[in-house]
Design an enzyme around this catalytic site. Sequence first.
Site, PDB file in Angstrom:
ATOM      1  N   LYS A 188     -10.341   6.794   4.056  1.00 19.37           N
ATOM      2  CA  LYS A 188     -11.685   6.334   4.402  1.00 19.37           C
ATOM      3  C   LYS A 188     -12.748   6.851   3.435  1.00 19.37           C
ATOM      4  O   LYS A 188     -13.644   6.109   3.047  1.00 19.37           O
ATOM      5  CB  LYS A 188     -12.021   6.788   5.833  1.00 19.37           C
ATOM      6  N   CYS A 192       0.821  -1.219   0.000  1.00 17.25           N
ATOM      7  CA  CYS A 192       0.000   0.000   0.000  1.00 17.25           C
ATOM      8  C   CYS A 192       0.850   1.262   0.000  1.00 17.25           C
ATOM      9  O   CYS A 192       0.308   2.362  -0.138  1.00 17.25           O
ATOM     10  CB  CYS A 192      -0.951   0.008   1.185  1.00 17.25           C
ATOM     11  N   HIS A 235      -9.170   4.328  -1.018  1.00 18.73           N
ATOM     12  CA  HIS A 235      -7.824   3.775  -0.871  1.00 18.73           C
ATOM     13  C   HIS A 235      -7.521   2.812  -2.024  1.00 18.73           C
ATOM     14  O   HIS A 235      -7.505   1.599  -1.846  1.00 18.73           O
ATOM     15  CB  HIS A 235      -7.745   3.065   0.497  1.00 18.73           C
ATOM     16  N   SER A 267     -11.196   1.572   5.272  1.00 16.82           N
ATOM     17  CA  SER A 267     -11.249   2.242   3.978  1.00 16.82           C
ATOM     18  C   SER A 267     -11.831   1.280   2.944  1.00 16.82           C
ATOM     19  O   SER A 267     -11.785   0.069   3.128  1.00 16.82           O
ATOM     20  CB  SER A 267      -9.840   2.682   3.564  1.00 16.82           C
TER      21      SER A 267
END
Lengths: 134, 387
Positions: free
Chosen positions: B332, B83, B336, B207
């Site tokens: 959120k 990520c 994401h 998210s």
Amino acid sequence: MAIATTWRTKRQRYSLEGEVCPTCHQAIFPPRDVCPHCSEPAGPVHTLSGRGEVYSFTTMYNVPRGFEEHRPYTVALVKLDEGPLVTAQLTDVNEQEVQIGMRVEMVTRKLREEGSEGQIIYGYKFRPLLQQSA
Amino acid sequence: MRSVSIVGIGQSPVGELWDRSLRHIAYDAIAAAMQDAGIETADALFLGNMLSGALLDQEHLATLVADFCGLRGIEAAKVEAACASGAAALRVGIMAVASGLHDVVIVAGVEKMTDTVGKDTTAGLATAADAEYEAIHGVSFVGLNALLMQRYMYEFDVPMDAFAGFSINAHRNGVNNPNAMFRRAINEETYRKAPMIATPINMMDSSPVCDGAAALILVPTERARQYTTGHHRGPVQILASASANDTLAIHDRKDPLFLEAAYVSSQKAYLQAGVTPDDIDLFELHDAFTIMAAMSLEATGFARRGEGWRMARDEEIGIQGRLPISTMGGLKSRGHPVGATGVYQVLEVVQQLTGEAGANQVPGARVGMAQNIGGSGATIVTHILGV
């Protein structure tokens, strides 16, 4: 389908075979080439007792492909008596009764099935410590 | 080493973009950034992406995207750090320009997570964890964060609804971001009624899975003004770029509740930029889960150990607060799209520092920080920008 991975990790998955560092004497699981505690070469094989306590846990409702069969299930971080933390599922337990600090022991269970042309992968899970084996 | 500035930004909307393929949304972001900077080509494209191989059977991604954008003959490479892929790609771009190897670099992040069904995407995200010792036990990425949140609540005696403020703040800010996935406010009742994904993480702590692409144009600061066009006040300088790692698996950490890599990378960044946490006007943190927001605030020096959740109140993290966070909706509410997130965060800091954040403008913002987290705290990249 990673057949070699299953074969190569069978001692870890079936018997929690780790190491003990010859320099700092800490237990290590899973085995490594370098000790995570003192960065010296990691040491000889040391099989862990499989006893420990729940450090944290989660009951999972959305699960990855391949794990649908037992949904929902509870995954824990187990603090082994020798020191290392292990990620594993809890089994033979009512999820409502799981608490941080609960005593648990390792058992061998099916981790997942890959379907008609795949493997059945076995490995460690943890259950509440049974009285008779305490 | 040359100072590096950002002179162009571009983004696609974030959401379930079923009518657009990965290459199309990447093009949308890159073309917009190039137009913003007034450039027709570049020396290189560094592309952050995590899951194209796992979910789309497509690797060799940067060349695919460069080709689709009409950028032939340039250098193109994908950068992957779960990520944190977006911020990791930005660091590669910064190194290329700072070193003098390249003069004009495109940094983009792109992710397409909704072409596959939920459990395949869940399995793909779990590849950020240790396949042999975490993922094989059926733990999802949400599950790993849930293990942290459960222990955090136990150790620091935190009530169940303590984290709601992070989600409420993110959604309030997302309302005014035209590119956000969720443009609706939520309240404490929405949070309380949200279904559990992995106890104690509910839908409002987490998210969303989504698609998106964002892009930045980097040039040497000494030449930046020649690229900035009418609607920008001017270039935004990168004051610091720092990365640090930790053990890949949570179970290998001595103290799972402290984001050591966030501490190390933010300390490096403060030193590079010559600032302290008090100088930061806004912070785009990695609120993939509310627990990550709390732990990030603690590790980066904004809250004491075990007290990050106490900042989740309007007067502390809102646009007018002591430390505005997730100012355009955060992970959120903006969404994401994992490998693109780090680029979106920096793009939004640029918007704030150039006075282009609209209704969510942080008054007088001069210094902004973005922090992108890969895995459950294993790779953490911090950038500080200033005008």
